[in-house]
Design a protein around this motif. Sequence first.
Motif, PDB file in Angstrom:
ATOM      1  N   ILE A 189       0.840  -1.203   0.000  1.00  0.00           N
ATOM      2  CA  ILE A 189       0.000   0.000   0.000  1.00  0.00           C
ATOM      3  C   ILE A 189       0.877   1.256   0.000  1.00  0.00           C
ATOM      4  CG2 ILE A 189      -1.622   1.351   1.389  1.00  0.00           C
ATOM      5  CD1 ILE A 189      -2.968  -1.256   2.166  1.00  0.00           C
ATOM      6  N   LEU A 205       2.277   1.930  -3.399  1.00  0.00           N
ATOM      7  CA  LEU A 205       1.286   2.578  -4.264  1.00  0.00           C
ATOM      8  C   LEU A 205       1.168   4.063  -3.925  1.00  0.00           C
ATOM      9  CD1 LEU A 205      -1.752   0.115  -4.458  1.00  0.00           C
ATOM     10  CD2 LEU A 205      -0.259   0.841  -6.317  1.00  0.00           C
ATOM     11  N   LEU A 206       1.087   4.329  -2.625  1.00  0.00           N
ATOM     12  CA  LEU A 206       0.888   5.711  -2.186  1.00  0.00           C
ATOM     13  C   LEU A 206       2.053   6.603  -2.592  1.00  0.00           C
ATOM     14  CD1 LEU A 206      -0.551   5.297   1.421  1.00  0.00           C
ATOM     15  CD2 LEU A 206      -1.696   6.324  -0.532  1.00  0.00           C
ATOM     16  N   ARG A 238       4.223   6.296  -4.874  1.00  0.00           N
ATOM     17  CA  ARG A 238       4.450   6.496  -6.303  1.00  0.00           C
ATOM     18  C   ARG A 238       3.300   7.245  -6.957  1.00  0.00           C
ATOM     19  NH1 ARG A 238       7.335   1.580  -8.986  1.00  0.00           N
ATOM     20  NH2 ARG A 238       9.227   1.600  -7.734  1.00  0.00           N
ATOM     21  N   SER A 239       2.386   7.698  -6.151  1.00  0.00           N
ATOM     22  CA  SER A 239       1.225   8.399  -6.698  1.00  0.00           C
ATOM     23  C   SER A 239       1.426   9.911  -6.544  1.00  0.00           C
ATOM     24  CB  SER A 239      -0.017   7.980  -5.920  1.00  0.00           C
ATOM     25  OG  SER A 239      -0.034   8.645  -4.670  1.00  0.00           O
ATOM     26  N   PRO A 240       0.587  10.688  -7.188  1.00  0.00           N
ATOM     27  CA  PRO A 240       0.656  12.140  -6.997  1.00  0.00           C
ATOM     28  C   PRO A 240       0.503  12.544  -5.527  1.00  0.00           C
ATOM     29  CG  PRO A 240      -0.689  11.625  -8.902  1.00  0.00           C
ATOM     30  CD  PRO A 240      -0.375  10.319  -8.235  1.00  0.00           C
ATOM     31  N   TRP A 241      -0.247  11.763  -4.780  1.00  0.00           N
ATOM     32  CA  TRP A 241      -0.391  12.047  -3.342  1.00  0.00           C
ATOM     33  C   TRP A 241       0.970  11.987  -2.664  1.00  0.00           C
ATOM     34  CZ3 TRP A 241       0.277   9.346   1.315  1.00  0.00           C
ATOM     35  CH2 TRP A 241      -0.358   9.897   2.436  1.00  0.00           C
ATOM     36  N   ARG A 267       3.775  12.346  -4.056  1.00  0.00           N
ATOM     37  CA  ARG A 267       4.594  13.445  -4.567  1.00  0.00           C
ATOM     38  C   ARG A 267       4.379  14.712  -3.741  1.00  0.00           C
ATOM     39  NH1 ARG A 267       3.421  13.347 -10.261  1.00  0.00           N
ATOM     40  NH2 ARG A 267       1.592  14.624  -9.960  1.00  0.00           N
ATOM     41  N   VAL A 268       3.130  14.960  -3.365  1.00  0.00           N
ATOM     42  CA  VAL A 268       2.869  16.141  -2.541  1.00  0.00           C
ATOM     43  C   VAL A 268       3.598  16.013  -1.203  1.00  0.00           C
ATOM     44  CG1 VAL A 268       1.095  17.547  -1.439  1.00  0.00           C
ATOM     45  CG2 VAL A 268       0.645  16.523  -3.661  1.00  0.00           C
ATOM     46  N   LYS A 315       6.345  14.381  -0.532  1.00  0.00           N
ATOM     47  CA  LYS A 315       7.780  14.617  -0.718  1.00  0.00           C
ATOM     48  C   LYS A 315       8.061  16.096  -0.946  1.00  0.00           C
ATOM     49  CE  LYS A 315       8.133  10.192  -2.997  1.00  0.00           C
ATOM     50  NZ  LYS A 315       8.274   9.630  -4.337  1.00  0.00           N
ATOM     51  N   GLY A 316       7.145  16.737  -1.656  1.00  0.00           N
ATOM     52  CA  GLY A 316       7.294  18.183  -1.851  1.00  0.00           C
ATOM     53  C   GLY A 316       7.280  18.909  -0.522  1.00  0.00           C
ATOM     54  N   ARG A 360       8.133  17.720   2.342  1.00  0.00           N
ATOM     55  CA  ARG A 360       9.415  17.444   3.004  1.00  0.00           C
ATOM     56  C   ARG A 360      10.488  18.425   2.533  1.00  0.00           C
ATOM     57  NH1 ARG A 360      11.773  12.128   0.802  1.00  0.00           N
ATOM     58  NH2 ARG A 360      12.279  13.548  -0.889  1.00  0.00           N
ATOM     59  N   TYR A 364      -2.385  17.551   4.306  1.00  0.00           N
ATOM     60  CA  TYR A 364      -1.506  16.441   3.901  1.00  0.00           C
ATOM     61  C   TYR A 364      -0.652  15.972   5.073  1.00  0.00           C
ATOM     62  CZ  TYR A 364      -2.551  16.645  -1.086  1.00  0.00           C
ATOM     63  OH  TYR A 364      -3.179  16.565  -2.301  1.00  0.00           O
ATOM     64  N   ASN A 410      18.576   5.770  -1.605  1.00  0.00           N
ATOM     65  CA  ASN A 410      19.111   6.119  -2.913  1.00  0.00           C
ATOM     66  C   ASN A 410      20.326   7.022  -2.735  1.00  0.00           C
ATOM     67  OD1 ASN A 410      19.660   7.164  -5.404  1.00  0.00           O
ATOM     68  ND2 ASN A 410      17.534   7.673  -5.887  1.00  0.00           N
TER      69      ASN A 410
END
Lengths: 297, 327
Positions: B171, B174-175, B177-180, B182-183, B185-186, B188, B204, B319
Amino acid sequence: MSNSKSVSIDKICIGEVAPGCRKVDPILIADGVKRQFGGLTAVDVAHVEIPRGLITALIGPNGAGKTTFFNLLTGFDKPNQGNWSFEGQNLAGMSPYKVARLGMIRTFQLTKALSLLTVIENMRLGAQKQPGESFLTSLIRPLWIRREKEITEVADTLLKRFKLDAKREDYAASLSGGQRKLLEMARALMSEPKLIMLDEPMAGVNPALTQSLLDHIKDLKSNGTTVLFVEHDMHMVRHISDWVIVMAEGKVVAEGPPSTVMKDQAVIDAYLGAHHDTDLGTMSKPASTRSKKGDTK
Amino acid sequence: MDILNILKLALGEMLSPTTITFVLCALGLAVHFGFTGLLNFGQAAFAAVGAYGMVISIDTLKLPLFLAVLMGLLCSIIFALILGIPTLRLRADYLAIVTIATAEVFRYFMTTIGFSKVTGGSNGLSQFGAEFWALNPIPEGNYNFGFVSYRADQLYVFMVGWGAVIIGALILRLLMRSPWGRVLKGIREDEDAVRSLGKNVFFYKLQALMIGGVFASIGGMIFVLNLSNVQPQVWTTNFTFTIWSVLLLGGAATILGPIAGGMIFIALISITQGIMGGLVELGLLPFLTQPDIAQIRLLLIGLSLMLLVIFRPQGLFGNKRETQFNV
Ligand SMILES: Nc1ncnc2c1ncn2[C@@H]1O[C@H](COP(=O)(O)OP(=O)(O)OP(=O)(O)O)[C@@H](O)[C@H]1O
Ligand SMILES: [Mg+2]
């Protein structure tokens, strides 16, 4: 040198051209906006209107309160008093994200690239109406993948325009200061804002690219976007703006079309101090002094 | 000293219910810290709230297990709201202070005599496991897997626990790697930038706090179900910092990291314990006694974590590229 297709004054402004004059079709109206930091009054704007569909420059010496005024208008800072509205909607007290959703997007003087996101992810984040940004929808890929493709297409076009396409998959952290400025501006355009507010967009951008960006800003205008930008580069101000608003010590001290504003005595005083008779319009643009800001992280 | 036995023990520990709990809590913390940049120093409390929520629902409210688990999850969500609503609009450090303090308050509250009818006080509660164990589908007996063998009840806990880890990790994948994701990480990276792009950052962050908390609470539930016992003194700041160690060991902004980090962490503890115990027994460490080992071992682990954070800040599974720019 000034904008060739300049709009005639009486199509912009009602009555006499003066600080705080009323506009024929204002998109943004600010009234009595005041912000104090301790004893210092950073912004004290009695009345100002931004004309719709045009490019307006906000200029003024360092510390004039331009950035603070941007912060106030977009909800990132709260004024001590004052009201302002965007397309007739009162914005006072509204949180920044709601302001942005109304179509009023700003960039920052101190660039805010999202370092550990790739350039393309930065761009995608700028888009609106991505259903995958809500929690439950995000779990079901088919519900958002089509919009994601649309977004990516728009993003790639913009990246090409801003000469960042080669950096698509790189982390934003690996971009140079100027490239970050470009990325931030491109990202702001992802949502097709009605009003874009750029805080020193050209600081640190190389002259060759500046020209193409100026063209891009003009394109924005022809697509109906209103542009409000802060800039110290008088050349750029003269070249693309239809209207110039001058701030000094927190107040709007002059406004008008670029050709006349640069000759205004109040403006010259604000920039150069009294006892000076230089025409600002002829002021050159020493690159070293204007690229200092905006690159710091 | 039987090296083979030490390794066998370590291998067994790597899949143990304790590991499962650490992994789930660390996955939750990855959502908080690794992906959203939230400094939560009260992950132990999220686990405890979930565990107590479930146990009290069974013990006092007499709810069936399934509903009790939902109650536990609900409790951790409410807990996230209580912590998040006042702090998430403020600077990042406020959440850190509030979570660490609230975790301690919660633990003391659970030991208070006044409420011990419900909470069990400092003795905790232990009469809640019947339904969980009754649901075990695996027939009685011992099951051999090469050199390790498990009883049916142990296998049952593994299945439930690792099942939860795998589903949870999928889960999360999925989360993130989704636009959600991405927000998140933004946020952060720079929350003002994300705000300027029209995202409701506060909401968020609240969602991230809740989801990370839910992971921890599932970890807490599995921990207490396995022991058939819930006690307040488990959920200390020590527990929280162990979770942080697991997270940093594996890699904060990854999903595989917390899982592998948890297993490696537990294995390290088990191996250092075994080896040092053996050395003491052989009289090779004359200045140490058996009880000292637990302390020294933690010291060694702390030291190696410091080295890890200094020389490999992205964790074992992070990474490399992503941390080259660490500012
Ligand atoms: N957070 C703050 N706290 C205290 N004073 C501030 C703060 N932000 C701005 N100021 C003060 O308010 C005044 C206006 O600052 P502002 O950044 O708006 O100027 P500016 O016109 O954008 O200048 P520049 O062209 O150099 O970017 C300055 O005197 C500055 O020192
Ligand atoms: Mg400024």
